[in-house]
Design a protein around this motif. Structure first.
Motif, short mmCIF file in Angstrom:
data_model
loop_
_atom_site.label_atom_id
_atom_site.label_comp_id
_atom_site.label_asym_id
_atom_site.label_seq_id
_atom_site.Cartn_x
_atom_site.Cartn_y
_atom_site.Cartn_z
N LYS A 21 0.83 -1.21 0.00
CA LYS A 21 0.00 0.00 0.00
C LYS A 21 0.86 1.26 0.00
O LYS A 21 0.48 2.27 -0.59
N LYS A 22 2.05 1.21 0.63
CA LYS A 22 2.96 2.37 0.63
C LYS A 22 3.45 2.70 -0.78
O LYS A 22 3.75 3.84 -1.08
N ASP A 23 3.52 1.68 -1.67
CA ASP A 23 3.98 1.90 -3.04
C ASP A 23 2.89 2.43 -3.97
O ASP A 23 3.16 2.73 -5.13
N LEU A 24 1.67 2.53 -3.48
CA LEU A 24 0.55 2.96 -4.32
C LEU A 24 0.39 4.47 -4.33
O LEU A 24 -0.62 5.02 -3.89
N LYS A 25 1.39 5.13 -4.84
CA LYS A 25 1.38 6.59 -5.00
C LYS A 25 1.70 6.89 -6.46
O LYS A 25 2.42 6.13 -7.10
N PRO A 26 1.18 8.00 -6.99
CA PRO A 26 1.48 8.32 -8.39
C PRO A 26 2.98 8.48 -8.63
O PRO A 26 3.72 8.92 -7.76
N CYS A 27 3.39 8.09 -9.82
CA CYS A 27 4.79 8.22 -10.25
C CYS A 27 4.93 9.49 -11.07
O CYS A 27 4.69 9.48 -12.28
N GLY A 28 5.28 10.56 -10.46
CA GLY A 28 5.53 11.80 -11.20
C GLY A 28 4.30 12.59 -11.55
O GLY A 28 4.24 13.76 -11.32
N GLY A 29 3.30 12.01 -12.11
CA GLY A 29 2.11 12.76 -12.51
C GLY A 29 0.88 12.13 -11.91
O GLY A 29 0.72 12.06 -10.70
N THR A 55 7.52 -0.71 -8.55
CA THR A 55 8.18 0.49 -8.05
C THR A 55 8.16 1.54 -9.15
O THR A 55 8.16 1.20 -10.33
N CYS A 56 8.16 2.79 -8.78
CA CYS A 56 8.15 3.87 -9.77
C CYS A 56 9.47 3.97 -10.53
O CYS A 56 9.48 4.08 -11.74
N GLY A 57 10.57 3.93 -9.82
CA GLY A 57 11.86 4.20 -10.43
C GLY A 57 12.30 3.19 -11.47
O GLY A 57 12.66 3.54 -12.59
N ASP A 58 12.26 1.90 -11.13
CA ASP A 58 12.79 0.89 -12.05
C ASP A 58 11.77 -0.17 -12.44
O ASP A 58 12.13 -1.17 -13.04
N ALA A 59 10.51 0.03 -12.12
CA ALA A 59 9.41 -0.85 -12.51
C ALA A 59 9.63 -2.30 -12.08
O ALA A 59 9.29 -3.24 -12.79
N VAL A 60 10.19 -2.49 -10.90
CA VAL A 60 10.33 -3.84 -10.35
C VAL A 60 9.00 -4.23 -9.73
O VAL A 60 8.40 -3.46 -8.97
N GLY A 61 8.52 -5.42 -10.05
CA GLY A 61 7.25 -5.89 -9.51
C GLY A 61 7.34 -6.18 -8.03
O GLY A 61 8.18 -6.97 -7.60
N VAL A 62 6.47 -5.54 -7.24
CA VAL A 62 6.49 -5.76 -5.79
C VAL A 62 5.35 -6.68 -5.33
O VAL A 62 5.45 -7.28 -4.27
N ALA A 63 4.29 -6.79 -6.13
CA ALA A 63 3.17 -7.65 -5.75
C ALA A 63 2.26 -7.87 -6.95
O ALA A 63 2.18 -7.03 -7.85
N SER A 64 1.56 -9.01 -6.92
CA SER A 64 0.59 -9.35 -7.96
C SER A 64 -0.68 -9.86 -7.29
O SER A 64 -0.61 -10.60 -6.30
#
Length: 162
Positions: A21-29, A55-64
């Motif tokens: 849930k902490k990763d669920l923030k907009p990436c830049g826009g 992740t926003c920076g390198d698009a590593v999958g954190v969950a599915s």
């Protein structure tokens, strides 16, 4: 279903980890780090949702996650929260790929990957196939190279003796 609705679904789901849930923030826009696919994975004929959080920076999958469409809305029926992970739909099957790293592997060059295929049986996803791909340490960038760790360039084919 749009990204914002999917993010609201994830945030409202008690089974989604606080870390995700902490990763669920907009990436830049206004774009969120989620990939969303829909298709019939659970045999209802209605479109299930497959959601990958990255992740926003390198698009590593954190969950599915997979959400099954029911009368009351979408219900969680699958989750994989052990990064790096990414899931896809393949002809009605759920295919989950996990990158595997050994000590010293850079993020861009995992040592191997595990690909697990799940099918919907008896009201749940069950593993139907598993395979592992081990990657060569001699090919590709930072992990490749000769004795000194330097990349010696591409291999040159030679003729067999004779």
């Amino acid at each position: 279903m749009g990204q914002q609705k999917v993010v609201r679904l994830l945030l409202a789901d008690a089974s989604v980890s606080a870390e995700t849930k902490k990763d669920l923030k907009p990436c830049g826009g206004h774009d969120y780090p989620v990939d969303v696919s829909s298709g019939d994975l659970t045999g209802t004929g209605a479109p299930d949702l497959l959601v990958n959080v990255m992740t926003c920076g390198d698009a590593v999958g954190v969950a599915s996650y997979v959400y099954r469409k029911e009368k009351s809305g979408y219900v969680s029926v699958f989750r994989a929260e052990d990064p790096p992970v990414y899931a896809e739909m393949d002809r009605g099957d759920l295919v989950v790929t996990r990158q595997l790293y050994q000590k010293g592997d850079p993020v861009s060059y995992p040592s191997s990957e595990e690909v697990i295929t799940y099918g919907w049986h008896g009201g749940e996803f069950r593993e139907s196939y598993r395979m592992r791909n081990d990657y060569s340490k001699t090919v590709g960038g930072e992990n490749g190279g000769g004795e000194d760790g330097e990349d010696d360039g591409p291999a040159v084919p030679t003729s067999p003796p004779g």
